[in-house]
Design an enzyme around this catalytic site. Structure first.
Site, PDB file in Angstrom:
ATOM      1  N   TRP A 139      68.532   7.814  -8.222  1.00 20.55           N
ATOM      2  CA  TRP A 139      67.787   8.481  -7.208  1.00 20.55           C
ATOM      3  C   TRP A 139      66.850   7.640  -6.763  1.00 20.55           C
ATOM      4  O   TRP A 139      65.822   7.274  -7.535  1.00 20.55           O
ATOM      5  CB  TRP A 139      67.297   9.742  -7.752  1.00 20.55           C
ATOM      6  CG  TRP A 139      66.624  10.785  -7.005  1.00 20.55           C
ATOM      7  CD1 TRP A 139      67.317  11.540  -5.897  1.00 20.55           C
ATOM      8  CD2 TRP A 139      65.407  10.916  -6.639  1.00 20.55           C
ATOM      9  NE1 TRP A 139      66.373  12.205  -5.419  1.00 20.55           N
ATOM     10  CE2 TRP A 139      65.058  11.779  -5.565  1.00 20.55           C
ATOM     11  CE3 TRP A 139      64.222  10.161  -7.097  1.00 20.55           C
ATOM     12  CZ2 TRP A 139      63.706  12.326  -5.321  1.00 20.55           C
ATOM     13  CZ3 TRP A 139      62.821  10.655  -6.713  1.00 20.55           C
ATOM     14  CH2 TRP A 139      62.777  11.456  -5.661  1.00 20.55           C
ATOM     15  N   ASN A 157      65.769   5.323 -15.524  1.00 23.58           N
ATOM     16  CA  ASN A 157      64.938   6.334 -14.876  1.00 23.58           C
ATOM     17  C   ASN A 157      63.637   6.518 -15.113  1.00 23.58           C
ATOM     18  O   ASN A 157      63.119   6.109 -16.164  1.00 23.58           O
ATOM     19  CB  ASN A 157      65.877   7.457 -15.575  1.00 23.58           C
ATOM     20  CG  ASN A 157      65.466   8.811 -14.854  1.00 23.58           C
ATOM     21  OD1 ASN A 157      64.869   8.911 -13.777  1.00 23.58           O
ATOM     22  ND2 ASN A 157      65.440  10.063 -15.642  1.00 23.58           N
ATOM     23  N   GLU A 165      59.174  31.129  -1.482  1.00 22.59           N
ATOM     24  CA  GLU A 165      60.527  30.731  -2.010  1.00 22.59           C
ATOM     25  C   GLU A 165      61.285  30.609  -0.903  1.00 22.59           C
ATOM     26  O   GLU A 165      62.325  29.756  -0.895  1.00 22.59           O
ATOM     27  CB  GLU A 165      60.684  31.598  -3.144  1.00 22.59           C
ATOM     28  CG  GLU A 165      62.185  31.498  -3.714  1.00 22.59           C
ATOM     29  CD  GLU A 165      62.418  30.268  -4.247  1.00 22.59           C
ATOM     30  OE1 GLU A 165      61.355  29.348  -4.275  1.00 22.59           O
ATOM     31  OE2 GLU A 165      63.744  30.094  -4.916  1.00 22.59           O
ATOM     32  N   LYS A 187      67.623  17.288  -9.313  1.00 24.34           N
ATOM     33  CA  LYS A 187      67.516  18.436  -9.868  1.00 24.34           C
ATOM     34  C   LYS A 187      66.235  18.546 -10.775  1.00 24.34           C
ATOM     35  O   LYS A 187      65.450  19.382 -11.002  1.00 24.34           O
ATOM     36  CB  LYS A 187      68.705  18.789 -10.775  1.00 24.34           C
ATOM     37  CG  LYS A 187      68.807  19.818 -11.495  1.00 24.34           C
ATOM     38  CD  LYS A 187      68.649  21.113 -10.356  1.00 24.34           C
ATOM     39  CE  LYS A 187      68.856  22.655 -11.325  1.00 24.34           C
ATOM     40  NZ  LYS A 187      68.357  23.733 -10.466  1.00 24.34           N
TER      41      LYS A 187
HETATM   42  O1  M6R Z   1      63.006  22.399 -13.594  1.00 26.61           O
HETATM   43  P1  M6R Z   1      61.618  22.818 -12.872  1.00 26.61           P
HETATM   44  O2  M6R Z   1      61.908  24.277 -13.001  1.00 26.61           O
HETATM   45  O3  M6R Z   1      60.486  22.239 -13.573  1.00 26.61           O
HETATM   46  O4  M6R Z   1      61.719  22.028 -11.400  1.00 26.61           O
HETATM   47  C1  M6R Z   1      60.678  22.381 -10.590  1.00 26.61           C
HETATM   48  C2  M6R Z   1      60.974  22.109  -9.169  1.00 26.61           C
HETATM   49  O5  M6R Z   1      61.401  20.854  -9.176  1.00 26.61           O
HETATM   50  C3  M6R Z   1      62.234  22.989  -8.687  1.00 26.61           C
HETATM   51  O6  M6R Z   1      62.061  24.501  -8.772  1.00 26.61           O
HETATM   52  C4  M6R Z   1      62.519  22.683  -7.272  1.00 26.61           C
HETATM   53  O7  M6R Z   1      61.675  23.165  -6.408  1.00 26.61           O
HETATM   54  C5  M6R Z   1      63.846  23.094  -6.706  1.00 26.61           C
HETATM   55  N1  M6R Z   1      64.626  22.398  -5.866  1.00 26.61           N
HETATM   56  C6  M6R Z   1      63.814  24.517  -6.049  1.00 26.61           C
HETATM   57  O8  M6R Z   1      64.887  24.988  -5.512  1.00 26.61           O
END
Ligand code: M6R
Length: 606
Positions: free
Chosen positions: A74, A98, A479, A601
């Site tokens: 990435w 990474n 959201e 992710k």
């Molecule tokens: O793994 P986490 O819940 O800490 O991740 C937080 C954000 O990166 C995550 O919620 C991101 O905003 C998603 N792509 C939302 O759909």
């Protein structure tokens, strides 16, 4: 973010490396590669884009080595092109990484001055040259790697192999996760247990500063001071079956549809429905003494936290501060010793959230977290964990993790409210009864998909979409906008409905759909006024509400009817239509729904 896998195998490992990389695809990537040691020589194949491109390369030019590294990249430093794809290698060393080497510029200048020629724009290549430099100075591979590691600043998980060393692999962790997998006569490295599940269920998670020296038979781990340390090997519960989409076209659709079940599981782990009581793990702090809760999280998890703030303040009467984790430390908020800091995260590895957690720990805070991945760093570093039982979430857009986070937060608000005497036993029963009904209502909401498909045609033509919400529904508007923009790439913004006239209303014309999240609660009539302001300027209103269309008092483009429930649980229901709107719009637009461009992710760099 980048995925790492390493195998010290007994047969050719390239195929197994690609299989393991497939299990890491969900993290998001833009190029991939593998390298092996074959007859003492390093060789690699890399390809831009998806894994199938790498597979094609490998089928045309196979690699036969039994020791190898695989990587999904990435991009951070340097374009997502084959030249910058990992593994980075020369004729002596191959490296996958990474994270971000923060002092790469300085190291690059130093190494260039010493005659090293850089081929890529990546920060990772400095690691390669640094190790090579140490080998040039006569150090053996393990010493060369350890010496190089001491020069690195920043966040990294690294896996390293060497020419002429068919039975040696080095792993190092400073930040992003890295796990050692113990096999029978084989040894593995991986970014997570999911990648290693087909090979072994015996996993050792490296701690920050660790360096693992692996052979097929042994795994020696050294802490940052080079002391040999014992790290426990645990049994992983990650399934060796590749998590699949079942009958769904996308993981995101499957995960949206899993919500009745996983919300039910999460609630069931905290609520005794028969008794109408919430039971949480001991927070290790007297709820009556909590003067403030500081919540930190990122992205969707942050919006869950915003809903949590409304619940905790209203039902437990505790002041709550909430920050996006990437900002919290820079605000330097005064933290009273013994305060409660709450972290919300699906992956449990988000770098900003983890850094904030560590900061709060140093400031003497009690650390609680709501985490989906139970073995993650944030779960391990918290004093107390409220696990969400969403199961693996593969789609980059968070859906079921969000609603499970809401479920856990709702339970926390009730438990703290009861312990502080701000809600009565009877109210607790009413609220838990409302929670018990949520899975059934969410299931009903999932039966109306043709409606969303029709709406998607309208939204897919829009350049901008606004979401409005008021009170506890404001975070749902945020959201909804995040979901839509991340998977459909349509520009969308969420606003507090009352803020509309302070600026955003300038954007409204006949081309702008406005999605209004407005249950028929005590704030509904105020939001009706805002809808009328939009309607008066030609904006197209899509109302998500349990109120009748007539109560809106203006023409609606679409009305998504939601069941009427206790207002406490509204956020758990209203999350579903905003997910479905984004999903169907993205499908119609033909985007890569599960792995949208530029997104990862698990965001393991700051
Ligand atoms: O793994 P986490 O819940 O800490 O991740 C937080 C954000 O990166 C995550 O919620 C991101 O905003 C998603 N792509 C939302 O759909």
């Amino acid at each position: 973010m980048c995925g790492i896998v390493g195998i010290l195998g007994t047969d050719a490992v390239a195929g197994a490396l690609v299989d393991a990389l497939r299990r890491l695809e969900y993290r998001g990537y833009d190029s991939a590669g593998v390298a092996t040691v074959e007859n003492g020589r390093l060789d690699r194949r890399r390809a831009e884009g998806k894994l199938k491109n790498l597979e094609l390369r490998l089928s045309n030019q196979p690699l036969q080595g039994r020791t190898g590294l695989g990587h999904t990249r990435w991009a951070t430093h340097g374009k997502p092109v084959e030249r910058n794809a990992h593994p980075h290698m020369n004729d002596r060393v191959a490296v996958v990484h990474n994270g971000i080497i923060e002092n790469f510029q300085e190291l690059r200048e130093e190494l260039t001055a010493r005659g090293h020629a850089f081929q890529t724009e990546t920060d990772t290549e400095t690691v390669l040259h640094l190790i090579t430099d140490c080998l040039d100075q006569g150090l053996v591979p393990v010493a060369a790697a350890k010496t190089a590691l001491r020069r690195l600043k920043g966040a990294f998980a690294l896996a390293i192999i060497f020419a002429g060393e068919d039975n040696l692999m080095i792993g190092a962790r400073q930040g992003p996760p890295l796990a050692v997998g113990h096999g029978h006569g084989e040894m593995y490295l991986g970014s997570d247990a999911i990648a290693l599940a087909p090979f072994t269920d015996t996993i050792t998670y490296l701690e920050d500063g660790d360096c693992a020296v692996l052979t097929r038979e042994t795994a020696e781990i050294f802490a940052s001071d080079d002391r040999k340390v014992d790290r426990p090997a645990i049994k992983s519960v990650a399934s060796s079956l590749l998590v699949d989409k079942g009958n769904f076209r996308h993981f995101m659709a499957k995960e949206i549809h899993e919500q009745p079940e996983v919300i039910g599981h999460t609630l069931g782990s905290f609520v005794d429905f028969a008794a109408g009581q919430v039971h949480l793990p001991d927070l290790g702090i007297d709820p009556a003494q909590i003067r403030k809760v500081s919540i930190s999280a990122c992205g969707t998890a942050y919006f869950a936290g915003m809903v949590g703030k409304y619940w905790l303040e209203r039902y437990a009467r505790i002041p709550v501060e909430i920050d996006v984790a990437s900002e919290f430390r820079y605000r330097e908020p005064p933290l009273e010793k013994g305060g409660l800091a709450l972290f919300i995260t699906q992956s449990g590895e988000t770098a900003d959230t983890l850094a904030t957690l560590r900061h709060c720990k140093e400031q003497g805070q009690r650390i609680a977290s709501i985490v989906n991945v139970r073995t993650s760093t944030i779960a391990r570093e918290s004093h107390v964990v409220l696990p969400t039982l969403a199961g693996p979430e593969i789609g980059v857009a968070s859906t079921k993790a969000f609603t499970c986070q809401l479920a856990a937060l709702a339970c926390l608000a009730i438990a703290l409210g009861r312990a502080r005497g701000t809600i009565s036993e009877t109210e607790e029963k009413v609220l838990t009864h409302a929670l018990a009904e949520v899975p059934r209502h969410v299931s009903t909401l999932l039966h109306n998909e043709p409606h969303y498909e029709r709406l998607a045609h309208e939204l897919s033509r829009a350049r901008d979409v606004l979401y409005l919400g008021r009170g506890i529904n404001f975070p749902l508007a945020l959201e909804g906008a995040l979901k839509l923009k991340e998977i459909s790439y349509i520009h969308a913004e969420g606003y507090a409905a009352g803020e509309l006239k302070h600026g955003p209303i300038a954007l409204i014309d006949e081309q702008v759909p406005v999605i209004v999240v407005a249950p028929a609660d005590e704030l509904f009539d105020k939001t009706v006024s805002n809808m009328q302001e939009v309607a008066a300027r030609g904006g197209k209103i899509i109302l998500i509400s349990d109120a009748s269309s007539e109560r809106a008092g203006c023409a609606l483009e679409t009305h998504i009817q939601i069941p009427t429930v206790h207002s406490f649980v509204n956020p758990l229901l209203y999350a579903v239509p905003v997910q479905l709107i984004a999903y169907h719009t993205a499908v119609l637009m033909g985007t890569d729904v599960d792995q949208p461009r530029n997104l990862a992710k698990s965001v393991t760099v700051e």
